[in-house]
Design an enzyme around this catalytic site. Structure first.
Site, PDB file in Angstrom:
ATOM      1  N   ASP A  83      -6.947   0.243   0.993  1.00 23.48           N
ATOM      2  CA  ASP A  83      -6.932   0.285   2.459  1.00 23.48           C
ATOM      3  C   ASP A  83      -8.313  -0.172   2.936  1.00 23.48           C
ATOM      4  O   ASP A  83      -9.119  -0.683   2.154  1.00 23.48           O
ATOM      5  CB  ASP A  83      -6.571   1.690   2.957  1.00 23.48           C
ATOM      6  CG  ASP A  83      -7.685   2.689   2.705  1.00 23.48           C
ATOM      7  OD1 ASP A  83      -8.626   2.388   1.942  1.00 23.48           O
ATOM      8  OD2 ASP A  83      -7.609   3.791   3.269  1.00 23.48           O
TER       9      ASP A  83
ATOM     10  N   LYS B  99       0.832  -1.207   0.000  1.00 27.35           N
ATOM     11  CA  LYS B  99       0.000   0.000   0.000  1.00 27.35           C
ATOM     12  C   LYS B  99       0.867   1.258   0.000  1.00 27.35           C
ATOM     13  O   LYS B  99       0.654   2.172  -0.798  1.00 27.35           O
ATOM     14  CB  LYS B  99      -0.913  -0.002   1.218  1.00 27.35           C
ATOM     15  CG  LYS B  99      -1.692   1.287   1.406  1.00 27.35           C
ATOM     16  CD  LYS B  99      -2.409   1.286   2.745  1.00 27.35           C
ATOM     17  CE  LYS B  99      -2.882   2.688   3.090  1.00 27.35           C
ATOM     18  NZ  LYS B  99      -3.459   2.788   4.431  1.00 27.35           N
TER      19      LYS B  99
END
Length: 207
Positions: free
Chosen positions: A138, A120
């Site tokens: 997320d 991420k």
């Protein structure tokens, strides 16, 4: 979901949340990477308030790598998980210094090799620093994309792949911050405020 429906949702998100997010304070790429690392499980506001003093105290990769752990911890103490993040900051900067010649690598594979950098963080960095297209999943993106009907995956990697197929590439970088804003204000994990949602008419799942 049809392309027409997806386009209407994306157009609405563009109008509601804009096309660009404000970047964290930084003068060099390594500072942006560290700022994104710090933002995990913390608010942007917490990070924004910390960065000016942080860069003044530690103006270079070497300064972070060589600083005592307690000094780094004290500089980011207002941020969640500051002890773990301080340790990762030091290790990350040491590796950037000694392995990469103080240059932040530009591939996912090399970035995730850095301490404290997951997929991420790496994807967000490449998007913010170089505009390289990538979908970052997320908790907000994971939840909302499944509620809307763009994805059915049971983990972030599966949802990332589904979103890359469902969305035009020019939307990949901004879908993250748009859905984060939407997830914080409207489509929350605890209780979705469907009556106030600009996407309500297209939402196919209420999970």
């Amino acid at each position: 979901m049809t392309k027409e429906k997806t386009k209407k949702i994306l157009d609405t998100l563009d109008k509601e949340y804009g096309l660009k997010k404000e970047s964290f304070l930084h003068n060099e790429d390594w500072q942006l990477l560290i700022a994104i690392m710090l933002s995990a499980q913390s608010t942007d506001k917490q990070v924004d308030e910390t960065l000016p003093d942080l860069w003044e105290r530690f103006p270079s990769i070497e300064a972070v790598a060589q600083a005592p752990a307690e000094e780094v911890e004290n500089a980011i103490k207002s941020i969640g998980l500051y002890k773990v993040k301080a340790r990762n900051m030091k290790k990350c900067c040491e590796k950037l210094w000694k392995k990469y010649g103080k240059k932040v690598p530009v591939s996912i594979e090399e970035l995730v090799d850095l301490p404290g950098v997951g997929r991420k963080t790496a994807t967000l960095f490449l998007a913010d620093a170089y505009g390289i297209p990538g979908v970052t999943v997320d908790t907000h993106v994971f939840r909302i994309s499944r509620r809307i009907g763009w994805a059915e995956g049971k983990n972030p990697v599966q949802v990332e792949k589904e979103l890359m197929k469902a969305l035009p590439e020019e939307h990949w970088n901004r879908i993250n911050f748009q859905l984060i804003y939407h997830g914080r204000s409207i489509c929350t994990a605890r209780k979705a405020r469907c009556e106030d949602c600009v996407l309500e008419q297209w939402c196919g799942k209420r999970i």
